[in-house]
Scaffold this active site. Structure first.
Site, short mmCIF file in Angstrom:
data_model
loop_
_atom_site.label_atom_id
_atom_site.label_comp_id
_atom_site.label_asym_id
_atom_site.label_seq_id
_atom_site.Cartn_x
_atom_site.Cartn_y
_atom_site.Cartn_z
N HIS A 70 0.83 -1.22 0.00
CA HIS A 70 0.00 0.00 0.00
C HIS A 70 0.86 1.27 0.00
O HIS A 70 0.48 2.29 0.59
CB HIS A 70 -0.95 0.03 1.21
CG HIS A 70 -1.93 -1.10 1.25
ND1 HIS A 70 -3.19 -1.02 0.72
CD2 HIS A 70 -1.82 -2.35 1.75
CE1 HIS A 70 -3.83 -2.17 0.91
NE2 HIS A 70 -3.01 -3.00 1.53
N ASN A 143 -10.23 -2.91 2.46
CA ASN A 143 -9.92 -2.96 1.03
C ASN A 143 -11.19 -2.77 0.22
O ASN A 143 -12.29 -2.77 0.77
CB ASN A 143 -9.31 -4.33 0.68
CG ASN A 143 -7.83 -4.43 1.04
OD1 ASN A 143 -7.17 -3.44 1.27
ND2 ASN A 143 -7.33 -5.65 1.08
N HIS A 334 -4.01 1.20 12.02
CA HIS A 334 -3.79 -0.06 12.74
C HIS A 334 -5.16 -0.66 13.10
O HIS A 334 -5.95 -0.02 13.79
CB HIS A 334 -2.99 0.25 14.01
CG HIS A 334 -2.75 -0.93 14.89
ND1 HIS A 334 -2.74 -2.23 14.43
CD2 HIS A 334 -2.49 -1.01 16.21
CE1 HIS A 334 -2.50 -3.05 15.43
NE2 HIS A 334 -2.35 -2.34 16.52
N TYR A 357 0.97 -3.91 12.33
CA TYR A 357 0.83 -2.49 11.97
C TYR A 357 1.65 -1.57 12.87
O TYR A 357 2.29 -0.64 12.39
CB TYR A 357 -0.65 -2.09 11.91
CG TYR A 357 -1.33 -2.67 10.68
CD1 TYR A 357 -1.53 -4.04 10.56
CD2 TYR A 357 -1.71 -1.87 9.63
CE1 TYR A 357 -2.11 -4.59 9.43
CE2 TYR A 357 -2.31 -2.41 8.49
CZ TYR A 357 -2.49 -3.77 8.40
OH TYR A 357 -3.07 -4.30 7.27
FE1 HDE Z 1 -2.40 -4.74 5.63
N1 HDE Z 1 -0.61 -3.93 6.08
N2 HDE Z 1 -1.76 -6.54 6.23
N3 HDE Z 1 -4.16 -5.62 5.00
N4 HDE Z 1 -3.09 -3.01 4.95
C1 HDE Z 1 -0.25 -2.66 5.88
O1 HDE Z 1 0.86 -1.35 7.46
C2 HDE Z 1 -0.66 -6.74 6.98
C3 HDE Z 1 -4.49 -6.93 5.14
C4 HDE Z 1 -4.34 -2.71 4.52
O2 HDE Z 1 -3.24 3.51 3.95
C5 HDE Z 1 1.08 -2.32 6.48
O3 HDE Z 1 1.25 0.84 7.79
C6 HDE Z 1 -0.58 -8.12 7.38
C7 HDE Z 1 -5.90 -7.13 4.92
C8 HDE Z 1 -4.42 -1.33 4.12
O4 HDE Z 1 -1.66 3.39 5.45
C9 HDE Z 1 1.51 -3.64 7.16
C10 HDE Z 1 -1.67 -8.73 6.82
C11 HDE Z 1 -6.40 -5.89 4.64
C12 HDE Z 1 -3.15 -0.81 4.34
C13 HDE Z 1 0.34 -4.54 6.83
C14 HDE Z 1 -2.41 -7.73 6.11
C15 HDE Z 1 -5.30 -4.97 4.70
C16 HDE Z 1 -2.34 -1.87 4.88
C17 HDE Z 1 2.09 -1.73 5.56
C18 HDE Z 1 -2.06 -10.20 6.87
C19 HDE Z 1 -7.84 -5.53 4.31
C20 HDE Z 1 -2.68 0.59 4.05
C21 HDE Z 1 2.27 -0.30 6.02
C22 HDE Z 1 -2.32 -10.65 8.16
C23 HDE Z 1 -8.75 -5.77 5.39
C24 HDE Z 1 -3.02 1.52 5.18
C25 HDE Z 1 1.42 -0.17 7.16
C26 HDE Z 1 -2.61 2.93 4.83
C27 HDE Z 1 -1.00 -1.73 5.26
C28 HDE Z 1 0.28 -5.78 7.30
C29 HDE Z 1 -3.58 -8.02 5.38
C30 HDE Z 1 -5.48 -3.57 4.44
C31 HDE Z 1 2.84 -4.21 6.71
C32 HDE Z 1 0.50 -8.74 8.22
C33 HDE Z 1 -6.66 -8.45 5.01
C34 HDE Z 1 -5.64 -0.61 3.56
O5 HDE Z 1 1.62 -3.49 8.53
#
Ligand code: HDE
Length: 669
Positions: A70, A143, A334, A357
């Site tokens: 993202h 999402n 988060h 997060y």
């Molecule tokens: Fe994320 N995800 N994600 N994700 N995600 C990040 O956090 C993560 C997942 C989502 O505009 C990171 O600050 C793991 C699902 C959005 O700043 C990180 C898993 C969904 C955004 C991270 C998921 C999301 C992130 C990268 C699996 C939809 C952007 C930078 C368990 C419900 C937020 C950050 C923004 C961002 C981890 C799966 C949505 C790496 C470990 C499912 C919208 O922490």
């Protein structure tokens, strides 16, 4: 009522238009900012030039690590208001007072590409909302697709390594059309359902303003009596759900890589504030096991026909950021930022996110005090015994920083639940310590099939084309065949078409899942259709009548349709500015085209514009005097969505406005 977040951000704002005089960061006024300090005009620069060193050191550290996923995003401020109190389901304060407006900040994003990648790539879109409530920040980090690729957080690094640019070439940027992604898909069939969504038109939204949002996981709402409901969160856009077509999205990447962020910025600037309704699907705790899917499985959705979406409030985005870095880049979401009345479920994907997060912000934002950055700061007071650390902004006064204490009357003291303190939902948990997956998570194909079955023929065709494109970009035949094997478990015809396009072997028919069940809510065909905020290109050539053009654009504006005048070169047409030219834009950036040219011949660049508008199934308005000139081109004037008119008979033009609402004429030959 002032927006609390806006007021708070103002206190941190340094307005360059209001500040006079340049100073160093120590407040020293400087007499010179163009030349470094030298020993003589042609001599070496001196190390004592503290101003040069301060300026350069700061510049050297301007970048922070981009988000791992993202990275490419755009944000905006707004507000949320609930329609009716939801006390039956939750005690969350911001969901119980219809007179309260809660400030929000939303960041939309793509997942795969880096910060500088293009907007209109085929990808999942992030839809993250921070509610600055009076009880603390609540983040709904979702999402535009309601399910996810994997079921357990421990596989997330693998998924992301597979979809990101390949390590030896750093290719491709901003897309999933490559071997490692499809290899992961072929080896991990839990991806089946989400792959169908990503290959559908949902993967190429027309505008961020025209996307649904989903919380994806099952959460819990808890009321004041402690009664819980499982909940799925939805955002429903008031403009309906619309997409580009693939060829158009690819062309837009070249013509305007910032298409989506500009679209959002301009809409808000113009006062066309995008709106979404918040929807809830609710399942009482006692009904947890009444469904043919496991409600903890994040690769499953809850069909809206079985569990209706209750619309409970509205969010409006009404203010652009003042500074992209300070706000959009530094915002830290988060899923663990909760308020009383909202809680987690045991979804193993959600549970893992609760670790990731905060952890990622430590390297991205450089220390544990990122909650003090203005965009992240709650609008309610916050205090505890956490101290010091990198970039500490607060001056903590007093002798004690521990609990319990007697020297400060035990302050800050935990707040009991009946006075607003957060208390975790007391779910009974009992089990063996194992690494494993519940058998109820093992059905990978039924909902992938449900999604595919629910598509119209055109939508199915788009999925076939998208799979053929993506796999066609892969090098390995083994990867292609493994992916076709997965498609074969979803839909036989889909597998056959894709295998044929790829020139690979089709496996034996696999009848593991046989179902013709559909969920009409999954198709975009019946979405809200209106002309509002769509954009039309008025194509000019020859000696056009400025007054006549003024009337057309007024009619478009009366219907809240945006327009751009496109000419051979930029010029003033009466008092209308023709800003765009055939060099600066093309049809991929518009929802419709209107040929207002007074020329009797149609030049090549104009022709290409209208042929592509036609090719992408978009409405096209033509003045009758072009009938002859266009007779031999690829635009068939008798086809749906091609509107001809003249000044004496405006029916064709009015139909064109309706056509803009319809958006796409799929039954065009
Ligand atoms: Fe994320 N995800 N994600 N994700 N995600 C990040 O956090 C993560 C997942 C989502 O505009 C990171 O600050 C793991 C699902 C959005 O700043 C990180 C898993 C969904 C955004 C991270 C998921 C999301 C992130 C990268 C699996 C939809 C952007 C930078 C368990 C419900 C937020 C950050 C923004 C961002 C981890 C799966 C949505 C790496 C470990 C499912 C919208 O922490």
């Amino acid at each position: 009522m002032g927006n609390k977040k806006e007021e708070q951000l103002k206190q941190h704002t340094i307005d360059n238009e209001q500040q006079a005089g340049l100073t160093t960061n120590q407040g020293l006024k400087m007499a010179e900012d163009e030349f470094s300090l030298k020993a003589g005009r042609r001599g070496p620069t001196l190390i004592e030039d503290f101003h040069f060193r301060e300026k350069m050191t700061h510049f050297d550290h301007e970048r922070i690590p981009e988000r791992i996923v993202h990275a490419r995003g755009v944000g905006a401020h707004g507000e949320f208001q609930v329609y009716e109190p939801l006390a039956e389901f939750t005690k969350a304060n911001f969901l119980n007072d219809p007179s309260k407006t809660t400030p929000v900040f939303v960041r939309f994003s793509t997942v795969q590409g880096s910060r500088g990648s293009a907007d209109t790539v085929r990808d999942v879109r992030g839809f993250a909302t921070k509610f600055y409530t009076d009880e603390g920040n609540y983040d709904l980090v979702g999402n535009n697709i309601p399910v996810f690729f994997i079921q357990d957080a421990i596989k997330f690094p693998d998924l992301v390594h597979a979809v990101k640019p390949e390590p030896h070439t750093e290719v491709p940027q901003g897309g999933s059309a490559h071997d490692t992604f499809w290899d992961f898909v072929g080896q991990n069939h839990e991806t089946a359902h989400m792959v169908m969504w990503a290959m559908s038109d949902r993967g190429i939204p027309r505008s961020l303003r025209m996307m649904e949002g989903f919380g994806v996981h099952t959460f819990r709402l808890v009321n004041a009596e402690g009664k819980a409901h499982f909940v799925k969160f939805h955002w429903k856009p008031k403009l309906g759900v619309h997409s580009q077509v693939w060829d158009e999205a690819q062309k837009a990447v070249g013509k305007n890589a910032d298409f989506h962020r500009v679209d959002l910025y301009e809409a808000i600037n113009k006062g066309d504030y995008p709106e979404w309704e918040l929807g809830l699907q609710l399942i009482p705790e006692e009904d947890e096991f009444n469904y043919d899917f496991d409600i903890l499985d994040p690769t499953k959705l809850w069909p809206e026909e079985e569990i209706p979406v209750k619309l409970v409030g509205k969010m409006t985005l009404n203010r652009n950021v003042d500074n992209f870095f300070a706000e959009t880049e530094q915002v830290a979401f988060h899923p663990g930022h909760l308020v009383p009345g909202i809680d987690f479920s045991n979804d193993p994907l959600l549970q893992g996110r609760l670790f990731s997060y905060t952890d990622t912000q430590l390297s991205r934002l450089g220390g544990p005090n990122f909650h003090q950055i203005p965009i992240n700061k709650p609008v309610c007071p916050f205090h505890n015994n956490q101290r010091d650390g990198m970039h500490q902004m607060a001056v903590h006064k007093g002798q004690t920083s521990y609990h319990k204490n007697a020297l400060n009357n035990n302050q800050p003291e935990p707040v009991p639940a009946d006075q607003g303190g957060f208390e975790h939902y007391q779910e009974k948990v009992d089990g063996h310590k194992i690494r494993g997956r519940s058998d109820s998570f093992l059905d990978f194909y039924s909902q992938a099939k449900l999604f595919y079955n629910s598509m119209t023929d055109v939508e199915k065709q788009h999925i076939q084309d998208a799979c053929s494109f993506e796999l066609g970009k892969c090098e390995s035949d083994m990867v292609k065949e493994n992916a076709v094997d997965l498609l074969n478990r979803i839909d036989r015809h889909l597998a056959e078409v894709v295998a044929d396009n790829l020139g690979v072997h089709v496996p034996e028919e696999n009848n593991e899942v046989q179902s013709d069940k559909t969920s009409p809510a999954l198709s975009m065909a019946n979405t809200i259709k209106k002309p509002d905020t769509k954009s039309v290109a008025l194509l000019l050539a020859g000696d056009v009548d400025a007054n006549q053009v003024k009337q057309w654009v007024q009619t478009l504006a009366d219907h809240n349709v945006n327009y751009s005048l496109v000419g051979k070169k930029a010029y003033m047409l009466g008092d209308l500015k023709v800003k765009e030219t055939y060099d600066t834009v093309d049809s991929s950036l518009f929802d419709a085209a209107f040929l207002v040219s007074a020329a009797t011949t149609v030049e090549d660049d104009v022709l290409e514009f209208i042929e592509n508008t036609y090719k992408h199934y978009k409405p096209l308005a033509l003045h009758v005097h072009h009938k002859e000139a266009l007779a031999t081109c690829r635009v068939k004037q008798d086809q749906p969505g091609v509107f001809t008119f003249d000044e004496h008979n405006l029916d064709g033009f009015n139909a064109f406005i309706d056509g803009i609402a319809t958006a796409r004429f799929w039954d065009r030959a």
